[in-house]
Design a protein around this motif. Structure first.
Motif, PDB file in Angstrom:
ATOM      1  N   VAL A 214      48.258  43.521  52.807  1.00  0.00           N
ATOM      2  CA  VAL A 214      47.732  42.873  51.713  1.00  0.00           C
ATOM      3  C   VAL A 214      45.596  42.718  51.522  1.00  0.00           C
ATOM      4  O   VAL A 214      45.874  42.823  50.571  1.00  0.00           O
ATOM      5  N   LYS A 215      45.033  43.105  52.893  1.00  0.00           N
ATOM      6  CA  LYS A 215      43.745  42.970  52.702  1.00  0.00           C
ATOM      7  C   LYS A 215      43.573  44.729  52.112  1.00  0.00           C
ATOM      8  O   LYS A 215      42.512  44.970  50.795  1.00  0.00           O
ATOM      9  N   ASP A 216      43.690  46.056  52.400  1.00  0.00           N
ATOM     10  CA  ASP A 216      44.015  46.757  52.064  1.00  0.00           C
ATOM     11  C   ASP A 216      44.510  46.450  50.460  1.00  0.00           C
ATOM     12  O   ASP A 216      43.168  47.497  49.321  1.00  0.00           O
ATOM     13  N   GLY A 217      44.962  45.891  49.754  1.00  0.00           N
ATOM     14  CA  GLY A 217      45.445  45.576  48.394  1.00  0.00           C
ATOM     15  C   GLY A 217      44.662  45.563  47.703  1.00  0.00           C
ATOM     16  O   GLY A 217      44.283  45.742  46.267  1.00  0.00           O
ATOM     17  N   ILE A 218      44.047  44.288  47.996  1.00  0.00           N
ATOM     18  CA  ILE A 218      43.011  43.533  47.511  1.00  0.00           C
ATOM     19  C   ILE A 218      41.845  44.766  47.528  1.00  0.00           C
ATOM     20  O   ILE A 218      40.654  44.196  46.864  1.00  0.00           O
ATOM     21  N   SER A 219      41.408  45.118  48.835  1.00  0.00           N
ATOM     22  CA  SER A 219      39.638  45.312  48.690  1.00  0.00           C
ATOM     23  C   SER A 219      39.956  46.548  47.925  1.00  0.00           C
ATOM     24  O   SER A 219      39.167  46.832  47.174  1.00  0.00           O
ATOM     25  N   LYS A 220      41.281  47.584  46.742  1.00  0.00           N
ATOM     26  CA  LYS A 220      41.507  48.203  45.803  1.00  0.00           C
ATOM     27  C   LYS A 220      40.744  47.701  44.994  1.00  0.00           C
ATOM     28  O   LYS A 220      40.049  48.051  43.914  1.00  0.00           O
ATOM     29  N   PHE A 221      40.177  46.479  44.376  1.00  0.00           N
ATOM     30  CA  PHE A 221      39.948  45.799  43.046  1.00  0.00           C
ATOM     31  C   PHE A 221      38.452  45.675  43.639  1.00  0.00           C
ATOM     32  O   PHE A 221      38.163  46.207  42.438  1.00  0.00           O
ATOM     33  N   PHE A 222      37.856  46.230  44.116  1.00  0.00           N
ATOM     34  CA  PHE A 222      36.816  46.129  44.826  1.00  0.00           C
ATOM     35  C   PHE A 222      35.699  47.611  45.543  1.00  0.00           C
ATOM     36  O   PHE A 222      34.901  47.610  45.333  1.00  0.00           O
ATOM     37  N   HIS A 223      36.714  48.724  44.897  1.00  0.00           N
ATOM     38  CA  HIS A 223      36.468  50.235  44.658  1.00  0.00           C
ATOM     39  C   HIS A 223      36.345  50.471  43.496  1.00  0.00           C
ATOM     40  O   HIS A 223      37.602  51.112  42.827  1.00  0.00           O
TER      41      HIS A 223
END
Length: 433
Positions: free
Chosen positions: A220-229
């Motif tokens: 979930v952490k990587d999944g959310i970070s995708k939005f901010f990349h």
């Protein structure tokens, strides 16, 4: 809460300020009767299955919707009014009347409840209801579009809470919702969709609800970070600004015992492009700049290459200007040029969006000390991993949306609070790492 029928908020004159990108409709409702915020359910909702109607007085499907019922595909949907507001079709009873009543009570001109008055800060503005003259029985909630002030809006819809069903849901409804995302109770939130602008390709990447449901505790952490990349680097400034706004919403929930929210979402919006940004610090300046075309560079400049970076040397002094320029199909190239009358410790980052030839450019002035070795990591530190002092400057909106399952209560909304805290923790971990 008052028991009289809700009154629509008066329409605003002209185009509203600010706004809400996705105010999606909910899912099929159980038949059991459920209490609304007040005794009266308010105006009747739109009957399901009315078919698609054309020519709704210039209204068009909302182009940047990332989740919820899509106009033309589902029974309900989101439209955009010619004045820029968002039109959310009222859902069948009891969901639609309940959501309309919620907005009407919060935005009642006679409201003097401090809890509800503060809540307005975290919602899209409400401009009453609207019906097309050609279909007067179709009712839409008229809301502001929080994305309208953004040039390249990056949008994410996150459902908040440990339960996506309300206390009056049938056993069948509960099983249906739990089966969609069994980790909801443990994680406390679910990504319903996102739309991210990538500067590296000048295009958007989209993810739907299936992407969110695929995320586990480990991913979930990587999944959310995708939005901010943004395709080049992690937008830590947008993450930090989002955390601050979520913390404000959390403070509101910690201080109220009037309402409980189920199947409600947070809508995240941040600016994906890098134009018209100006922030001044003791050692960092972000400012707009017109980049001089290569052929117009002053004499004495020599073009050379180093580490796949274009370098322009000057014999005027020891200082250089490194400018990053990038076409839509190429990676960033770096130029160095003489820059005088600057203290060696001052760093100036100049960003521009050059629409001609679809070019995106940014320019940075750095002293020779900053350019020892590979310059790209130095630019990443400045451009993407900004100091904490300027993170709150990012152009970010976080708004609560979707209120078809809001109920009166006399206790804190522990499920929503749990979800907010977990989401903050995930975002903070992304920021720290």
């Amino acid at each position: 809460m008052a028991t009289e029928p809700p009154r629509p908020a008066p329409p605003a004159a002209g185009r509203p300020e600010g706004g809400c990108g996705r105010c999606a409709g909910g899912e099929a409702e159980e038949a059991a009767a459920q209490p609304a915020l007040g005794a009266s359910p308010g105006p009747a909702a739109v009957a399901a299955g009315g078919g698609r109607r054309r020519g709704l007085n210039g209204c068009v499907p909302l182009s940047h919707q990332v989740a919820g019922h899509m106009y033309g595909k589902d029974k309900g949907g989101i439209l955009q009014h010619p004045d820029g507001t968002v039109l959310k079709q009222l859902q069948p009873p009891p969901r639609g009347p309940r959501e309309q009543e919620f907005y009407s009570k919060v935005y009642d001109s006679d409201c003097c409840d401090s809890i509800l008055l503060e809540l307005r800060e975290y919602l899209p503005k409400y401009f009453g209801v609207w019906s097309p003259p050609t279909a007067p029985n179709d009712t839409y909630l008229k809301l502001e579009d929080v994305t309208c002030k953004f040039n390249k809006p990056c949008i994410m819809d996150v459902k908040i809470g440990q339960k996506s069903y309300d206390p009056y849901a049938s056993a069948e409804k509960i099983q249906q919702q739990v089966s969609k995302y069994p980790l909801m109770e443990e994680i406390g939130f679910l990504v319903l969709g996102m739309r991210v602008y990538h500067v590296s390709s000048d295009s958007y990447e989209t993810q739907n609800q299936h992407y969110g449901r695929s995320l586990t505790k480990e991913t979930v952490k990587d999944g959310i970070s995708k939005f901010f990349h943004n395709g080049y680097c992690l937008r830590k400034d947008a993450i930090a600004a989002s955390i601050q706004k979520i913390e404000k919403i959390l403070e509101w929930f910690e201080g109220q015992k009037q309402l409980n929210f189920y199947a409600s979402s947070l809508l995240f919006v941040y600016e994906g492009s890098c134009q018209a940004t100006t922030v001044r610090l003791s050692d960092v300046t972000l400012a707009e700049k017109r980049v001089v075309p290569k052929r117009l560079l002053s004499g004495g400049d020599i073009l050379e290459y180093n580490n796949n970076i274009h370098v322009i040397n000057s014999t005027e002094n020891g200082k250089i200007e490194a400018s990053v320029s990038k076409g839509l199909s190429k990676f960033y190239a770096l130029h160095k040029k003489a820059y005088s009358k600057r203290h060696h410790s001052q760093l100036s980052l100049k960003v521009e969006n050059l629409e001609q030839d679809n070019m995106w450019k940014s320019s940075t002035c750095i002293t020779q000390e900053h350019l020892n070795g590979n310059v790209i990591p130095q630019l990443e530190k400045v451009f993407c991993h900004m100091p904490a002092e300027i993170k709150e400057s990012a152009n970010v909106e976080v708004r609560m949306i979707d209120f078809a399952h809001v109920f009166p209560s006399n206790t804190k909304d522990e499920g929503y609070i749990y979800g907010l805290k977990n989401l903050i923790t995930v975002l903070q971990n992304i920021l720290d790492n």
